[in-house]
Scaffold this motif. Sequence first.
Motif, PDB file in Angstrom:
ATOM      1  N   ARG A   1      45.293  34.372  38.237  1.00  0.00           N
ATOM      2  CA  ARG A   1      45.732  32.893  37.814  1.00  0.00           C
ATOM      3  C   ARG A   1      45.685  32.742  36.234  1.00  0.00           C
ATOM      4  O   ARG A   1      46.601  32.068  35.750  1.00  0.00           O
TER       5      ARG A   1
ATOM      6  N   LEU B   1      48.486  34.367  35.184  1.00  0.00           N
ATOM      7  CA  LEU B   1      49.648  33.691  34.784  1.00  0.00           C
ATOM      8  C   LEU B   1      49.836  32.398  34.167  1.00  0.00           C
ATOM      9  O   LEU B   1      50.841  32.009  33.380  1.00  0.00           O
ATOM     10  N   GLN B   2      48.670  31.780  34.603  1.00  0.00           N
ATOM     11  CA  GLN B   2      48.491  30.154  33.427  1.00  0.00           C
ATOM     12  C   GLN B   2      49.160  30.581  32.090  1.00  0.00           C
ATOM     13  O   GLN B   2      49.490  29.867  31.516  1.00  0.00           O
TER      14      GLN B   2
ATOM     15  N   LEU C   1      41.541  34.568  40.572  1.00  0.00           N
ATOM     16  CA  LEU C   1      41.073  33.830  39.599  1.00  0.00           C
ATOM     17  C   LEU C   1      41.248  34.333  38.212  1.00  0.00           C
ATOM     18  O   LEU C   1      42.047  33.561  37.803  1.00  0.00           O
TER      19      LEU C   1
ATOM     20  N   ARG D   1      52.221  31.299  31.408  1.00  0.00           N
ATOM     21  CA  ARG D   1      53.612  30.005  31.691  1.00  0.00           C
ATOM     22  C   ARG D   1      53.815  29.081  30.628  1.00  0.00           C
ATOM     23  O   ARG D   1      54.179  28.077  30.827  1.00  0.00           O
ATOM     24  N   ARG D   2      52.443  28.760  30.401  1.00  0.00           N
ATOM     25  CA  ARG D   2      52.001  27.901  28.962  1.00  0.00           C
ATOM     26  C   ARG D   2      52.170  28.515  27.382  1.00  0.00           C
ATOM     27  O   ARG D   2      50.980  28.903  27.231  1.00  0.00           O
TER      28      ARG D   2
END
Lengths: 257, 329
Positions: A13, A16-17, A10, A20-21
């Motif tokens: 994630r 990465l989130q 988690l 990527r945003r």
Amino acid sequence: MNTVRVVVALGRRSVLQTFRRPQLLAPLIVFPTLLLAIQTGGAGAAVNLPGFPPVDSFLSFMLAGAMIQSTLLAGNAAGIALAVDIEMGFTDRLLAAPIPRWSIVVGRLAGAAALGTFSAVWFLAIGLIFGVEIAEGIPGVLLMIAVTTLSALAFGTLGAAIALRSGSASVVQGMFPLVFVILFLSSAFFPQELLQEPAKTIAQFNPASFIVDAVRDPVISAFSSEDLWKGLAGIALVGFVGSVLSAGALKRRLRTG
Amino acid sequence: MSAIEVDNLQRAFSEEVLAVAGVDLEVAEGEIYAFLGPNGAGKTTTVRMLTTLLRPTGGTARVAGHDVVTEAPAVRSAIGVALQEAALDPLMTGVELIRMQATLHGLDRAEGRRRSNALLERVGLTQASKRRVGTYSGGMKRRLDLASALVHEPRVLFLDEPTTGLDPVSRKSIWEEVVKLNDEGTTVFLTTQYLEEADQLADRVGIISAGLIVAEGTPTSLKAEVGKPRLELVLAEGEPDDCFEVLERFGQRLPGKDGKLVIEVESGAAAIAPVVIALDEAEIAVESLELVEPTLDDVFVEKTGQHLEGAADEAPTPEPAGEPQPDPA
């Protein structure tokens, strides 16, 4: 053992989130970097004021402020991302899995901590490129990274608490200006001794001041265990308050669905 | 043992709002059970309670032999859940999402990878697996959601409106997958507002309205409760309207609209051939002949006095075809 794997997954994630945003990453890196550049360029002469700590340059003084600004924003970003998960139903996917419910929040905080490490390295790199000398050398650098990482974790608990309580990304995002109130009422951007009342008194008790001072200490002077302990106490206080609020909000959310 | 046992399940959100007012149901192992009802009927609230996402305020429920309140972790280990509107992270790739799901269910790295790859292959998403979910079509997202729900090989699969908003081809692809899973032994509990979905997929249907089950049974038995099939005929131009002498041999005459002659028949499709032969022998030319059977909407109307929302304009059943085509990757 599996809970550790879940938290790592988690947390991964979460990182990465953020990468990527752009709207999550920009506040952590771009805003503090810009503010660092503007403040250093515009207020550089402040180092000559009587009562200003003995530093090589204003950048040496500001570096810790930029790091903690970044970790406060990382905490806010962690809250926003958690609220987005709640809004889009992704949290339900996690809640329907056989994992401890707290691991969902801890996973998010692990991501915030990793981003704290990243921002510490980023600003240290900027500092070193522009001539900042870390008085305590390599151990000082490691200490700065560790305290910054822990502060991101602590501020993340506050973001998580607001996200879990409100379930709304806009509400968490609305807390963004508070980050600057906290910072301007601390020793992040200006020495406490040179602030005017009532800011000076508030800064004396603001946990952010203790945390910033703990990060700044290895840059400007020989190691002070008092500054470090105060900084860790500030982190522990923020983390404790945030964790209690997060736990309460999570419990309430699970009860009401 | 029943896969799902529900006794007087209730959920109140306030003193005035009773979303589920006392549901009783039992789903056998290996069954496909469809929960049919309009928006706001209590379908999703029931599923959220059965999947441990929401605590009931009354009654009991056991899923895969475990109580949803006192043994919630055991329930979560035994079930797969694909919720309404496929809650997927658009920033993750398909393979990242399904592998994360494998980790959440305690699969080790190697096993997680093996099952993830197999499931992506099964739902036709191998080629698209490294793309971010945000770039997927609605059908691809639903298939990924379904694959994620299956990664730990659950005993009971909950699908909350699995095809809402999908085009007929994607809907058919999901239906085929659900049937295949059921053939492999998975119990499926699905909610739907589509009559055809319940009719095509379910062994048994529970019709829910205002938080209560108002009818339950096999689609055939439910439809049989509300009436018999009827034949609607339009005679060719110039033919006399008094052919009831012939028709009444096959069933009771009913009032017809728009010049249609209507008779109620006992045996559905089996009644068509004898009627056609009889009309032919009597030299009566027919322009059209249609068999109209009761639908689950008729059952819903009979039980609640209202039509299911959108029942009249429901998407047509997809044409039978071969294997589902993978979406363009």
